[in-house]
Design a protein around this motif. Structure first.
Motif, short mmCIF file in Angstrom:
data_model
loop_
_atom_site.label_atom_id
_atom_site.label_comp_id
_atom_site.label_asym_id
_atom_site.label_seq_id
_atom_site.Cartn_x
_atom_site.Cartn_y
_atom_site.Cartn_z
N GLU A 37 153.00 -31.17 1.16
CA GLU A 37 153.84 -30.57 0.11
C GLU A 37 154.03 -29.07 0.33
O GLU A 37 153.16 -28.39 0.85
CB GLU A 37 153.24 -30.83 -1.26
CG GLU A 37 153.21 -32.29 -1.66
CD GLU A 37 154.59 -32.88 -1.88
OE1 GLU A 37 155.52 -32.13 -2.25
OE2 GLU A 37 154.73 -34.10 -1.69
N LYS A 38 155.20 -28.58 -0.12
CA LYS A 38 155.57 -27.17 -0.02
C LYS A 38 156.02 -26.66 -1.38
O LYS A 38 156.43 -27.45 -2.22
CB LYS A 38 156.75 -26.99 0.94
CG LYS A 38 156.56 -27.48 2.33
CD LYS A 38 157.87 -27.34 3.10
CE LYS A 38 157.72 -27.77 4.53
NZ LYS A 38 158.98 -27.54 5.28
N LEU A 39 156.00 -25.35 -1.56
CA LEU A 39 156.58 -24.75 -2.76
C LEU A 39 158.09 -24.72 -2.69
O LEU A 39 158.77 -24.88 -3.69
CB LEU A 39 156.08 -23.31 -2.94
CG LEU A 39 154.72 -23.11 -3.56
CD1 LEU A 39 154.42 -21.62 -3.70
CD2 LEU A 39 154.62 -23.79 -4.92
N PRO A 45 153.79 -25.92 4.54
CA PRO A 45 153.09 -26.87 3.67
C PRO A 45 151.65 -26.45 3.36
O PRO A 45 151.09 -25.54 3.99
CB PRO A 45 153.12 -28.16 4.49
CG PRO A 45 153.14 -27.70 5.91
CD PRO A 45 154.00 -26.45 5.89
N LEU A 46 151.07 -27.17 2.43
CA LEU A 46 149.69 -26.93 2.02
C LEU A 46 148.74 -26.95 3.21
O LEU A 46 147.85 -26.11 3.30
CB LEU A 46 149.27 -27.96 0.96
CG LEU A 46 147.84 -27.89 0.44
CD1 LEU A 46 147.54 -26.52 -0.16
CD2 LEU A 46 147.61 -29.00 -0.57
N THR A 140 149.17 -19.43 -2.67
CA THR A 140 150.20 -20.42 -2.35
C THR A 140 149.59 -21.82 -2.33
O THR A 140 150.19 -22.77 -2.85
CB THR A 140 150.89 -20.08 -1.03
OG1 THR A 140 151.49 -18.78 -1.15
CG2 THR A 140 151.95 -21.10 -0.67
N ILE A 144 150.84 -24.81 -4.78
CA ILE A 144 151.30 -26.11 -4.30
C ILE A 144 150.52 -27.23 -4.99
O ILE A 144 151.10 -28.21 -5.46
CB ILE A 144 151.16 -26.21 -2.76
CG1 ILE A 144 152.15 -25.26 -2.07
CG2 ILE A 144 151.39 -27.66 -2.29
CD1 ILE A 144 151.91 -25.10 -0.57
N ASN A 148 152.00 -29.91 -7.95
CA ASN A 148 151.96 -31.35 -7.69
C ASN A 148 151.02 -32.10 -8.63
O ASN A 148 150.71 -33.26 -8.41
CB ASN A 148 151.58 -31.61 -6.23
CG ASN A 148 152.77 -31.42 -5.33
OD1 ASN A 148 153.59 -32.32 -5.19
ND2 ASN A 148 152.89 -30.24 -4.74
#
Length: 169
Positions: A37-39, A45-46, A140, A144, A148
Protein backbone atom coordinates in the motif's frame (compact mmCIF):
# COMPACT_ATOMS: atom_id res chain seq x y z
CA UNK A 1 24.03 18.31 22.29
CA UNK A 2 26.29 16.07 20.25
CA UNK A 3 25.17 14.19 17.13
CA UNK A 4 25.41 10.97 19.16
CA UNK A 5 23.22 12.39 21.93
CA UNK A 6 20.62 13.52 19.41
CA UNK A 7 20.56 10.61 16.97
CA UNK A 8 20.99 7.42 18.97
CA UNK A 9 18.06 7.96 21.41
CA UNK A 10 15.85 9.31 18.62
CA UNK A 11 16.54 6.40 16.29
CA UNK A 12 16.03 3.97 19.18
CA UNK A 13 12.70 5.53 20.25
CA UNK A 14 11.27 5.63 16.76
CA UNK A 15 12.46 2.15 15.76
CA UNK A 16 10.79 0.78 18.89
CA UNK A 17 7.62 2.70 18.00
CA UNK A 18 7.70 1.27 14.47
CA UNK A 19 8.14 -2.19 15.94
CA UNK A 20 4.99 -1.75 18.00
CA UNK A 21 3.08 -0.43 14.99
CA UNK A 22 4.30 -3.42 12.98
CA UNK A 23 2.86 -5.80 15.58
CA UNK A 24 -0.54 -4.19 15.06
CA UNK A 25 -0.21 -4.13 11.26
CA UNK A 26 0.74 -7.81 11.17
CA UNK A 27 -2.73 -8.71 12.49
CA UNK A 28 -4.54 -6.57 9.89
CA UNK A 29 -6.97 -8.34 7.57
CA UNK A 30 -4.79 -7.57 4.53
CA UNK A 31 -1.85 -9.34 6.13
CA UNK A 32 1.47 -8.92 4.36
CA UNK A 33 -0.37 -7.49 1.32
CA UNK A 34 -0.55 -4.26 3.35
CA UNK A 35 3.16 -3.80 2.59
CA UNK A 36 2.25 -2.91 -1.02
CA UNK A 37 0.00 0.00 0.00
CA UNK A 38 0.96 3.63 -0.71
CA UNK A 39 -0.28 7.03 0.42
CA UNK A 40 -0.39 8.28 -3.17
CA UNK A 41 0.32 6.78 -6.57
CA UNK A 42 3.61 8.64 -6.92
CA UNK A 43 4.88 7.57 -3.48
CA UNK A 44 6.72 4.44 -2.44
CA UNK A 45 4.91 1.56 -0.68
CA UNK A 46 4.98 0.65 2.99
CA UNK A 47 7.61 -2.02 2.34
CA UNK A 48 10.01 0.62 1.01
CA UNK A 49 9.31 2.86 4.00
CA UNK A 50 10.55 -0.01 6.19
CA UNK A 51 13.67 -0.36 4.04
CA UNK A 52 14.48 3.33 4.34
CA UNK A 53 13.74 3.56 8.10
CA UNK A 54 15.97 0.56 8.83
CA UNK A 55 18.77 1.71 6.47
CA UNK A 56 18.95 5.34 7.58
CA UNK A 57 20.57 4.77 10.99
CA UNK A 58 23.27 2.58 9.43
CA UNK A 59 23.94 5.12 6.71
CA UNK A 60 24.23 7.82 9.37
CA UNK A 61 26.54 5.73 11.53
CA UNK A 62 28.73 4.95 8.53
CA UNK A 63 29.12 8.68 7.86
CA UNK A 64 29.40 9.90 11.44
CA UNK A 65 30.98 7.03 13.36
CA UNK A 66 32.85 4.96 10.76
CA UNK A 67 30.55 1.95 11.16
CA UNK A 68 30.85 -0.58 8.36
CA UNK A 69 27.37 -0.60 6.82
CA UNK A 70 25.90 -1.46 3.43
CA UNK A 71 22.35 -0.33 2.75
CA UNK A 72 19.91 -3.01 1.71
CA UNK A 73 18.30 -2.46 -1.65
CA UNK A 74 15.43 -4.91 -1.17
CA UNK A 75 12.18 -4.34 0.64
CA UNK A 76 10.88 -6.69 3.34
CA UNK A 77 8.29 -9.08 1.90
CA UNK A 78 6.57 -9.83 5.21
CA UNK A 79 5.91 -8.09 8.50
CA UNK A 80 8.07 -10.73 10.18
CA UNK A 81 10.96 -9.66 7.95
CA UNK A 82 10.25 -6.00 8.69
CA UNK A 83 10.40 -6.76 12.43
CA UNK A 84 13.73 -8.54 11.97
CA UNK A 85 15.17 -5.52 10.15
CA UNK A 86 14.01 -3.24 12.96
CA UNK A 87 15.69 -5.53 15.49
CA UNK A 88 18.91 -5.50 13.46
CA UNK A 89 18.86 -1.70 13.29
CA UNK A 90 18.33 -1.46 17.05
CA UNK A 91 21.22 -3.86 17.69
CA UNK A 92 23.44 -1.77 15.42
CA UNK A 93 22.83 1.29 17.60
CA UNK A 94 24.36 -0.56 20.54
CA UNK A 95 27.65 -1.01 18.68
CA UNK A 96 28.64 2.67 18.66
CA UNK A 97 29.93 4.83 21.47
CA UNK A 98 29.90 8.60 21.75
CA UNK A 99 33.64 8.83 21.10
CA UNK A 100 33.23 6.95 17.79
CA UNK A 101 31.44 10.00 16.34
CA UNK A 102 32.90 12.90 14.43
CA UNK A 103 32.95 16.14 16.36
CA UNK A 104 29.81 18.22 15.88
CA UNK A 105 31.63 20.79 13.71
CA UNK A 106 33.70 18.28 11.70
CA UNK A 107 32.82 18.50 8.02
CA UNK A 108 32.47 15.74 5.47
CA UNK A 109 31.01 15.17 2.01
CA UNK A 110 27.76 13.28 1.56
CA UNK A 111 27.02 12.11 -1.98
CA UNK A 112 23.54 10.91 -2.84
CA UNK A 113 22.93 8.08 -5.34
CA UNK A 114 21.75 10.72 -7.86
CA UNK A 115 25.24 12.25 -7.77
CA UNK A 116 24.46 15.36 -5.72
CA UNK A 117 27.11 16.09 -3.09
CA UNK A 118 26.68 18.09 0.12
CA UNK A 119 29.51 19.43 2.29
CA UNK A 120 28.24 19.71 5.85
CA UNK A 121 29.19 19.30 9.48
CA UNK A 122 28.20 16.31 11.59
CA UNK A 123 25.76 18.56 13.46
CA UNK A 124 24.22 19.85 10.23
CA UNK A 125 23.91 16.31 8.88
CA UNK A 126 22.15 15.09 12.05
CA UNK A 127 19.75 18.04 12.21
CA UNK A 128 19.11 18.75 8.53
CA UNK A 129 19.36 15.34 6.86
CA UNK A 130 19.41 12.31 9.15
CA UNK A 131 16.48 13.21 11.39
CA UNK A 132 14.13 14.78 8.81
CA UNK A 133 14.48 11.79 6.47
CA UNK A 134 14.09 9.30 9.29
CA UNK A 135 10.97 11.02 10.63
CA UNK A 136 9.52 11.38 7.13
CA UNK A 137 9.73 7.66 6.39
CA UNK A 138 8.60 6.61 9.87
CA UNK A 139 5.61 8.97 9.70
CA UNK A 140 4.80 7.83 6.17
CA UNK A 141 4.78 4.21 7.36
CA UNK A 142 2.44 5.22 10.19
CA UNK A 143 0.17 7.10 7.77
CA UNK A 144 -0.03 4.19 5.32
CA UNK A 145 -0.97 1.80 8.11
CA UNK A 146 -3.48 4.23 9.60
CA UNK A 147 -5.04 4.99 6.21
CA UNK A 148 -5.57 1.25 5.70
CA UNK A 149 -7.40 0.76 8.97
CA UNK A 150 -4.65 -0.41 11.29
CA UNK A 151 -5.75 0.69 14.76
CA UNK A 152 -3.06 3.28 15.40
CA UNK A 153 -3.12 6.63 17.13
CA UNK A 154 -0.60 9.30 18.03
CA UNK A 155 0.46 7.34 21.12
CA UNK A 156 1.68 4.55 18.81
CA UNK A 157 4.00 6.99 17.06
CA UNK A 158 5.47 8.46 20.24
CA UNK A 159 5.08 5.82 22.97
CA UNK A 160 8.35 6.96 24.55
CA UNK A 161 6.57 10.13 25.70
CA UNK A 162 4.85 8.07 28.38
CA UNK A 163 8.07 8.32 30.40
CA UNK A 164 7.46 12.08 30.78
CA UNK A 165 3.82 12.01 31.90
CA UNK A 166 3.36 13.98 35.10
CA UNK A 167 0.95 12.52 37.60
CA UNK A 168 -2.15 14.61 38.24
CA UNK A 169 -2.36 16.48 41.47
Amino acid sequence: MTPHDLLIPTWRNMLRALSGMTDKAATHEKGDALLAEKLADDMLPLSTQYRFVTNLPGEGLARLAGLDFTSRDDDPATFAEAKERISEALAMLDRVRPDDFLGAEEKFDMTLPIGMTFHLSAQDYARDWALPNFYFHTSTAYAIMRMNGVGLGKADLVPHMGAYVKAAG
